[in-house]
Design a protein around this motif. Structure first.
Motif, PDB file in Angstrom:
ATOM      1  N   ALA A  47      54.945  34.583  35.596  1.00  0.00           N
ATOM      2  CA  ALA A  47      54.689  34.140  36.999  1.00  0.00           C
ATOM      3  C   ALA A  47      53.206  33.851  37.201  1.00  0.00           C
ATOM      4  O   ALA A  47      52.790  32.815  37.767  1.00  0.00           O
ATOM      5  N   LEU A  48      52.318  34.746  36.627  1.00  0.00           N
ATOM      6  CA  LEU A  48      50.776  34.285  36.631  1.00  0.00           C
ATOM      7  C   LEU A  48      50.363  33.034  35.836  1.00  0.00           C
ATOM      8  O   LEU A  48      49.577  32.355  36.435  1.00  0.00           O
ATOM      9  N   VAL A  49      51.091  32.940  34.790  1.00  0.00           N
ATOM     10  CA  VAL A  49      50.775  31.623  34.047  1.00  0.00           C
ATOM     11  C   VAL A  49      51.188  30.607  34.664  1.00  0.00           C
ATOM     12  O   VAL A  49      50.381  29.585  34.874  1.00  0.00           O
ATOM     13  N   SER A  50      52.447  30.601  35.412  1.00  0.00           N
ATOM     14  CA  SER A  50      52.776  29.648  36.540  1.00  0.00           C
ATOM     15  C   SER A  50      51.923  29.287  37.581  1.00  0.00           C
ATOM     16  O   SER A  50      51.844  28.115  38.049  1.00  0.00           O
ATOM     17  N   LEU A  51      51.098  30.180  37.841  1.00  0.00           N
ATOM     18  CA  LEU A  51      50.089  30.093  38.988  1.00  0.00           C
ATOM     19  C   LEU A  51      48.959  29.351  38.579  1.00  0.00           C
ATOM     20  O   LEU A  51      48.012  29.091  39.226  1.00  0.00           O
ATOM     21  N   GLY A  52      48.578  29.457  37.117  1.00  0.00           N
ATOM     22  CA  GLY A  52      47.365  28.755  36.714  1.00  0.00           C
ATOM     23  C   GLY A  52      46.588  29.688  35.687  1.00  0.00           C
ATOM     24  O   GLY A  52      45.712  28.935  35.238  1.00  0.00           O
ATOM     25  N   TYR A  53      46.804  30.714  35.577  1.00  0.00           N
ATOM     26  CA  TYR A  53      46.285  31.641  34.500  1.00  0.00           C
ATOM     27  C   TYR A  53      46.624  31.440  33.314  1.00  0.00           C
ATOM     28  O   TYR A  53      47.557  31.255  32.951  1.00  0.00           O
ATOM     29  N   LYS A  54      45.654  31.545  32.315  1.00  0.00           N
ATOM     30  CA  LYS A  54      45.840  31.171  30.904  1.00  0.00           C
ATOM     31  C   LYS A  54      46.429  32.841  30.547  1.00  0.00           C
ATOM     32  O   LYS A  54      46.481  33.578  31.069  1.00  0.00           O
ATOM     33  N   PRO A  55      47.625  32.382  29.463  1.00  0.00           N
ATOM     34  CA  PRO A  55      48.373  33.496  28.951  1.00  0.00           C
ATOM     35  C   PRO A  55      47.378  34.977  28.581  1.00  0.00           C
ATOM     36  O   PRO A  55      48.120  35.898  29.058  1.00  0.00           O
ATOM     37  N   SER A  56      46.361  34.583  27.964  1.00  0.00           N
ATOM     38  CA  SER A  56      45.643  35.655  27.903  1.00  0.00           C
ATOM     39  C   SER A  56      44.976  36.258  28.875  1.00  0.00           C
ATOM     40  O   SER A  56      44.929  37.815  29.081  1.00  0.00           O
ATOM     41  N   GLU A  57      44.700  35.688  29.733  1.00  0.00           N
ATOM     42  CA  GLU A  57      44.177  36.295  31.024  1.00  0.00           C
ATOM     43  C   GLU A  57      44.983  37.030  31.836  1.00  0.00           C
ATOM     44  O   GLU A  57      44.801  37.953  32.211  1.00  0.00           O
ATOM     45  N   ALA A  58      46.561  36.312  31.963  1.00  0.00           N
ATOM     46  CA  ALA A  58      47.398  37.081  32.603  1.00  0.00           C
ATOM     47  C   ALA A  58      47.767  38.535  31.808  1.00  0.00           C
ATOM     48  O   ALA A  58      47.940  39.445  32.563  1.00  0.00           O
ATOM     49  N   THR A  59      47.437  38.495  30.731  1.00  0.00           N
ATOM     50  CA  THR A  59      47.907  39.881  29.834  1.00  0.00           C
ATOM     51  C   THR A  59      46.951  40.915  30.212  1.00  0.00           C
ATOM     52  O   THR A  59      47.086  41.939  30.384  1.00  0.00           O
ATOM     53  N   ARG A  60      45.632  40.334  30.311  1.00  0.00           N
ATOM     54  CA  ARG A  60      44.460  41.293  30.618  1.00  0.00           C
ATOM     55  C   ARG A  60      44.632  41.620  32.008  1.00  0.00           C
ATOM     56  O   ARG A  60      44.369  42.808  32.423  1.00  0.00           O
ATOM     57  N   MET A  61      45.019  40.881  32.940  1.00  0.00           N
ATOM     58  CA  MET A  61      45.195  41.251  34.604  1.00  0.00           C
ATOM     59  C   MET A  61      46.271  42.294  34.832  1.00  0.00           C
ATOM     60  O   MET A  61      46.227  43.331  35.419  1.00  0.00           O
ATOM     61  N   LEU A  62      47.355  42.464  33.727  1.00  0.00           N
ATOM     62  CA  LEU A  62      48.444  43.424  33.828  1.00  0.00           C
ATOM     63  C   LEU A  62      48.265  44.534  32.879  1.00  0.00           C
ATOM     64  O   LEU A  62      48.952  45.536  33.099  1.00  0.00           O
ATOM     65  N   SER A  63      47.230  44.493  31.848  1.00  0.00           N
ATOM     66  CA  SER A  63      46.928  45.537  31.074  1.00  0.00           C
ATOM     67  C   SER A  63      46.865  47.053  32.094  1.00  0.00           C
ATOM     68  O   SER A  63      45.862  46.945  32.700  1.00  0.00           O
ATOM     69  N   GLY A  64      47.554  47.791  31.458  1.00  0.00           N
ATOM     70  CA  GLY A  64      47.498  49.254  32.063  1.00  0.00           C
ATOM     71  C   GLY A  64      48.038  49.488  33.322  1.00  0.00           C
ATOM     72  O   GLY A  64      48.235  50.533  33.781  1.00  0.00           O
ATOM     73  N   LEU A  65      48.775  48.322  33.842  1.00  0.00           N
ATOM     74  CA  LEU A  65      49.420  48.555  35.059  1.00  0.00           C
ATOM     75  C   LEU A  65      50.852  49.342  34.867  1.00  0.00           C
ATOM     76  O   LEU A  65      51.435  49.224  33.896  1.00  0.00           O
ATOM     77  N   GLU A  66      51.194  49.879  35.951  1.00  0.00           N
ATOM     78  CA  GLU A  66      52.356  50.772  36.079  1.00  0.00           C
ATOM     79  C   GLU A  66      53.706  49.590  36.010  1.00  0.00           C
ATOM     80  O   GLU A  66      53.603  48.827  36.518  1.00  0.00           O
ATOM     81  N   GLU A  67      54.418  49.794  34.734  1.00  0.00           N
ATOM     82  CA  GLU A  67      55.496  49.063  34.416  1.00  0.00           C
ATOM     83  C   GLU A  67      56.889  49.052  35.076  1.00  0.00           C
ATOM     84  O   GLU A  67      57.895  48.751  34.847  1.00  0.00           O
ATOM     85  N   THR A  68      56.859  50.238  35.872  1.00  0.00           N
ATOM     86  CA  THR A  68      58.365  50.738  36.437  1.00  0.00           C
ATOM     87  C   THR A  68      58.464  50.040  37.822  1.00  0.00           C
ATOM     88  O   THR A  68      59.831  50.373  38.350  1.00  0.00           O
TER      89      THR A  68
ATOM     90  N   LYS B 295      51.187  41.557  42.467  1.00  0.00           N
ATOM     91  CA  LYS B 295      50.369  41.848  43.633  1.00  0.00           C
ATOM     92  C   LYS B 295      49.041  42.507  43.163  1.00  0.00           C
ATOM     93  O   LYS B 295      48.006  42.468  43.289  1.00  0.00           O
ATOM     94  N   ALA B 296      49.553  43.692  42.245  1.00  0.00           N
ATOM     95  CA  ALA B 296      48.094  44.602  41.745  1.00  0.00           C
ATOM     96  C   ALA B 296      47.291  43.765  40.750  1.00  0.00           C
ATOM     97  O   ALA B 296      46.112  44.093  40.646  1.00  0.00           O
ATOM     98  N   ALA B 297      48.220  42.737  40.174  1.00  0.00           N
ATOM     99  CA  ALA B 297      47.135  42.257  39.167  1.00  0.00           C
ATOM    100  C   ALA B 297      46.144  41.138  39.625  1.00  0.00           C
ATOM    101  O   ALA B 297      45.008  41.082  39.483  1.00  0.00           O
ATOM    102  N   LEU B 298      46.539  40.560  40.784  1.00  0.00           N
ATOM    103  CA  LEU B 298      45.741  39.735  41.460  1.00  0.00           C
ATOM    104  C   LEU B 298      44.769  40.440  42.349  1.00  0.00           C
ATOM    105  O   LEU B 298      43.665  39.973  42.312  1.00  0.00           O
ATOM    106  N   ALA B 299      45.133  41.621  42.901  1.00  0.00           N
ATOM    107  CA  ALA B 299      44.177  42.347  43.546  1.00  0.00           C
ATOM    108  C   ALA B 299      43.178  42.823  42.701  1.00  0.00           C
ATOM    109  O   ALA B 299      41.780  42.686  42.953  1.00  0.00           O
ATOM    110  N   ARG B 300      43.393  43.230  41.295  1.00  0.00           N
ATOM    111  CA  ARG B 300      42.398  43.671  40.396  1.00  0.00           C
ATOM    112  C   ARG B 300      41.405  42.540  39.875  1.00  0.00           C
ATOM    113  O   ARG B 300      40.351  42.609  39.872  1.00  0.00           O
ATOM    114  N   ARG B 301      42.091  41.305  39.932  1.00  0.00           N
ATOM    115  CA  ARG B 301      41.423  40.065  39.425  1.00  0.00           C
ATOM    116  C   ARG B 301      40.402  39.723  40.584  1.00  0.00           C
ATOM    117  O   ARG B 301      39.274  39.303  40.305  1.00  0.00           O
TER     118      ARG B 301
END
Length: 203
Positions: free
Chosen positions: A165-186, A194-200
């Motif tokens: 979804a982040l890639v579809s919004l225009g972020y590069k795959p590597s950037e999307a991965t960094r944005m989601l790194s360490g976030l709770e996956e449950t 939403k958490a990834a965008l807030a962090r960005r």
């Protein structure tokens, strides 16, 4: 013109959703702000809509709030801002945050959004300052209409769905991965996005 839809939410795969209205499934694209506000599949939803007619397709966009649709319509009138970039902007910040950025000439915050470089941010500030409708006076969509506060069951792989979804919004795959790194996956895909965008946006 299709201005509003009320029906049953059949599918929610960011940034897309499908709403059944009288047996007809309407496919819409929505911002993360709207997707997070929607209830789970099988629940009733009511969405403000914008129909874009092109030579090769009729595209429908859905919004939980009238204010968000108003800002979307104002954004796509700005030179160089199409529907995809407008949704990316709305996914990264809500209407009030965007208004503050424009009124405060906060170019730096705007350039954190995918696809928004310095020149585009400057253009947004210049062109949008005089285009703000009276969003503050608009009637908010009630929780019953938009399903605010409800959540959908987490999909099988929310992390992969969130990254896509982040890639579809225009972020590069590597950037999307960094944005989601360490976030709770449950949690749900929408919550992770939403958490990834807030962090960005926090820098």
């Amino acid at each position: 013109m299709i201005g509003r839809l009320r029906g049953t939410l059949l599918e929610k795969q960011p940034p897309w959703l499908v709403v059944d209205v009288g047996g007809v499934g309407y496919e819409l694209e929505a911002s993360m702000t709207t997707l997070v506000a929607l209830p789970g599949c099988g629940e009733e939803v009511s969405l403000h809509t914008h129909l874009s007619v092109r030579d090769d397709a009729h595209l429908l966009y859905g919004f939980a709030r009238e204010q968000e649709r108003s800002l979307f319509r104002a954004l796509i009138k700005v030179n160089g801002i199409g529907p995809k970039l407008a949704l990316a902007i709305l996914s990264g910040m809500d209407e009030d945050a965007f208004i503050r950025c424009v009124m405060d000439d906060d170019i730096k915050a705007l350039t954190r959004l995918p696809g928004v470089g310095k020149k585009t941010a400057e253009r947004l500030v210049i062109e949008m300052r005089d285009r703000f409708p009276h969003w503050q006076d608009s009637t908010e969509v009630s929780a019953g209409d938009a399903g605010v506060g409800a959540s959908m069951p987490p999909p099988k792989d929310p992390l992969a769905d969130a990254e896509a979804a982040l890639v579809s919004l225009g972020y590069k795959p590597s950037e999307a991965t960094r944005m989601l790194s360490g976030l709770e996956e449950t949690g749900s895909t929408e919550a992770m996005i939403k958490a990834a965008l807030a962090r960005r946006m926090a820098g």
